[in-house]
Write a protein that holds these residues in place. Structure first.
Motif, short mmCIF file in Angstrom:
data_model
loop_
_atom_site.label_atom_id
_atom_site.label_comp_id
_atom_site.label_asym_id
_atom_site.label_seq_id
_atom_site.Cartn_x
_atom_site.Cartn_y
_atom_site.Cartn_z
N GLY A 23 0.82 -1.21 0.00
CA GLY A 23 0.00 0.00 0.00
C GLY A 23 0.85 1.26 0.00
N THR A 24 0.16 2.41 0.08
CA THR A 24 0.82 3.72 0.06
C THR A 24 1.87 3.80 1.17
OG1 THR A 24 -1.11 4.84 -0.83
CG2 THR A 24 0.38 6.18 0.49
N HIS A 79 3.45 4.80 -4.89
CA HIS A 79 3.19 3.50 -5.54
C HIS A 79 4.11 3.39 -6.74
CE1 HIS A 79 -0.57 2.32 -3.40
NE2 HIS A 79 -0.53 3.60 -3.10
N ARG A 93 -0.22 -0.34 -6.14
CA ARG A 93 -1.48 -0.91 -6.63
C ARG A 93 -2.22 0.11 -7.49
NH1 ARG A 93 -3.24 -0.77 -1.11
NH2 ARG A 93 -3.91 -2.94 -1.10
N HIS A 138 -5.97 2.12 -8.10
CA HIS A 138 -7.12 2.57 -7.34
C HIS A 138 -8.23 2.99 -8.30
CE1 HIS A 138 -3.53 3.39 -4.85
NE2 HIS A 138 -4.29 3.11 -3.81
N PHE A 141 -10.04 5.59 -7.98
CA PHE A 141 -10.02 7.05 -8.21
C PHE A 141 -9.02 7.46 -9.29
CE2 PHE A 141 -7.05 6.52 -4.56
CZ PHE A 141 -5.90 7.07 -5.12
N ASN A 152 -2.24 -1.56 3.36
CA ASN A 152 -2.71 -0.24 2.93
C ASN A 152 -2.43 0.79 4.02
OD1 ASN A 152 -5.06 0.05 4.82
ND2 ASN A 152 -5.84 -1.70 3.66
N ALA A 153 -2.50 2.05 3.62
CA ALA A 153 -2.49 3.15 4.58
C ALA A 153 -3.95 3.51 4.82
CB ALA A 153 -1.75 4.33 3.97
N GLY A 182 -10.10 3.79 4.09
CA GLY A 182 -9.13 3.94 3.00
C GLY A 182 -9.83 3.80 1.66
N MET A 183 -9.01 3.75 0.59
CA MET A 183 -9.58 3.77 -0.77
C MET A 183 -9.16 2.56 -1.60
SD MET A 183 -8.63 7.77 -1.43
CE MET A 183 -8.90 9.01 -0.15
N SER A 184 -8.90 1.44 -0.92
CA SER A 184 -8.36 0.30 -1.69
C SER A 184 -8.73 -1.04 -1.04
CB SER A 184 -6.84 0.43 -1.77
OG SER A 184 -6.26 0.15 -0.51
N HIS A 195 -1.88 13.61 1.95
CA HIS A 195 -1.15 12.45 1.41
C HIS A 195 0.32 12.44 1.85
CE1 HIS A 195 -0.70 9.04 -1.25
NE2 HIS A 195 0.27 9.63 -1.92
N ILE A 224 0.72 11.08 5.24
CA ILE A 224 0.42 9.64 5.16
C ILE A 224 1.68 8.88 4.70
CG2 ILE A 224 -0.95 7.97 3.78
CD1 ILE A 224 -3.30 10.08 4.08
O1 LIG Z 1 -4.88 2.14 0.19
P1 LIG Z 1 -3.54 2.56 -0.23
O2 LIG Z 1 -3.17 2.14 -1.60
O3 LIG Z 1 -2.49 2.20 0.81
O4 LIG Z 1 -3.57 4.18 -0.28
C1 LIG Z 1 -4.16 5.01 0.71
O5 LIG Z 1 -3.45 6.24 0.68
C2 LIG Z 1 -4.06 7.14 -0.27
C3 LIG Z 1 -4.42 8.42 0.46
O6 LIG Z 1 -3.29 9.08 0.93
C4 LIG Z 1 -5.32 6.45 -0.74
O7 LIG Z 1 -5.08 5.86 -1.99
C5 LIG Z 1 -5.56 5.43 0.33
O8 LIG Z 1 -6.34 4.33 -0.12
#
Ligand SMILES: O=P(O)(O)O[C@H]1O[C@H](CO)[C@@H](O)[C@H]1O
Length: 296
Positions: free
Chosen positions: A41-42, A73, A93, A95, A97, A124-125, A226-228, A265, A268
């Motif tokens: 992940g991020t 990434h 990975r 996403h 978005f 993931n983050a 999160g977004m993943s 971000h 993060i």
């Molecule tokens: O879920 P990963 O890919 O770790 O990424 C996380 O970090 C990003 C936000 O900073 C978003 O894409 C969120 O989903």
């Protein structure tokens, strides 16, 4: 097959044979037969530094593969060994978005399946919703709430490819209990602090959440957001791969209207770097322990 990278609306044109062609391309370049897949992940792209005997494929060099567009990434598929186990790792990975349709976000998971994996480890983050969580905690996923799927977007939409799995798939047991137990023991063995077990909420992004949305997620039982991850998990479950996933809690979500706590971000990514050593130690030992794990 489709080589258009921005076609959110279109139906998955990849047949089993198309995905097999991608796997065969990789097989023609490397002899290793991976047993476990890993998704970084991020901010967690440092994990592949633990691998040995690696062969690296930048995504752009793999035929009919998408490319990563998000900072943090790297966009490489790496095949090699981790703690003696043959693995295939996504250093970065895709996403929703980014503008990719979900079937494209999860394409690498199907490639990994054909390469032979039976276990998928995802990271993931995520933002912490649970007020008892601290920045830097590691949350093992015990379940998820997928607002993207509840809103009508699922990676399995379109014609079902029976060679991967059935049309309708149960995902109430997505996070394998035995691997979860093994992960908890692994963290204990290493004395890693701040380990949590919780429910991950998935949103589409790229905007973060409003206070009202976060409060709603909390009321529904969400611990982190999160977004993943969940799209990859659904796809893995569809083709019979066991999943384990963990979140690095990189920020506390703004649950109040005081404007003091705004996610960004860069922060993060920084937390990913700060917690890199513990995360690497954990992943290295987890894969060592998984080497003995028998998939039922
Ligand atoms: O879920 P990963 O890919 O770790 O990424 C996380 O970090 C990003 C936000 O900073 C978003 O894409 C969120 O989903």
């Amino acid at each position: 097959m489709c080589d258009n990278n921005s076609c959110v609306g279109c139906k998955n044109p990849y047949t089993y044979e198309d995905v097999e062609k991608i796997a065969n391309f990789l097989r023609s370049k490397v002899d290793i037969k991976p047993r476990i897949g890993l998704v970084c992940g991020t901010g967690l792209g440092g994990i592949p530094a633990l691998m040995t005997d690696t062969v690296t494929f930048p995504y752009g060099e793999i035929p009919n593969f998408p490319v990563s567009t998000v900072a943090g990434h790297d966009g490489k598929l790496i095949i090699g060994y981790l703690s003696g186990t043959p693995i295939v790792c996504m250093q970065g990975r895709f996403h929703f978005f980014e503008g990719y349709p979900l079937w494209k976000v999860v394409l690498p998971i199907r490639v990994m399946k054909i390469l032979g994996i039976s276990i998928l480890v995802l990271s993931n983050a995520a933002g912490g919703i649970n007020s008892s969580y601290s920045i830097g905690d590691i949350m093992f996923l015990k379940d998820h709430i997928n607002f993207v799927a509840l809103g009508g977007h699922n990676p399995l939409q379109g014609d079902n490819e029976e060679k991967f799995g059935p049309r309708f798939v149960a995902i109430n047991d997505s996070y394998d209990r035995e691997i979860l137990k093994l992960a908890k023991n692994t963290a204990k063995e290493l004395g890693i602090k701040g380990v949590q077990e919780g429910v991950y909420c998935c949103i589409g992004g790229p905007s973060f959440e409003t206070v009202a949305e976060l409060r709603a997620m909390k009321m529904l039982g969400g611990d982190a957001v999160g977004m993943s991850t969940v799209h990859e998990v659904i796809t893995a479950m569809h083709c019979g791969i066991k999943c384990f996933a963990f979140s690095l809690i990189t920020n506390k979500c703004p649950m109040e209207y005081d404007g003091k706590n705004t996610p960004n971000h860069e922060e993060i990514l920084d937390v990913g770097k700060e917690r890199q050593d513990d995360v690497r130690k954990f992943v290295e030992r987890l894969f060592k322990n998984l080497a003995q794990f028998k998939v039922k």
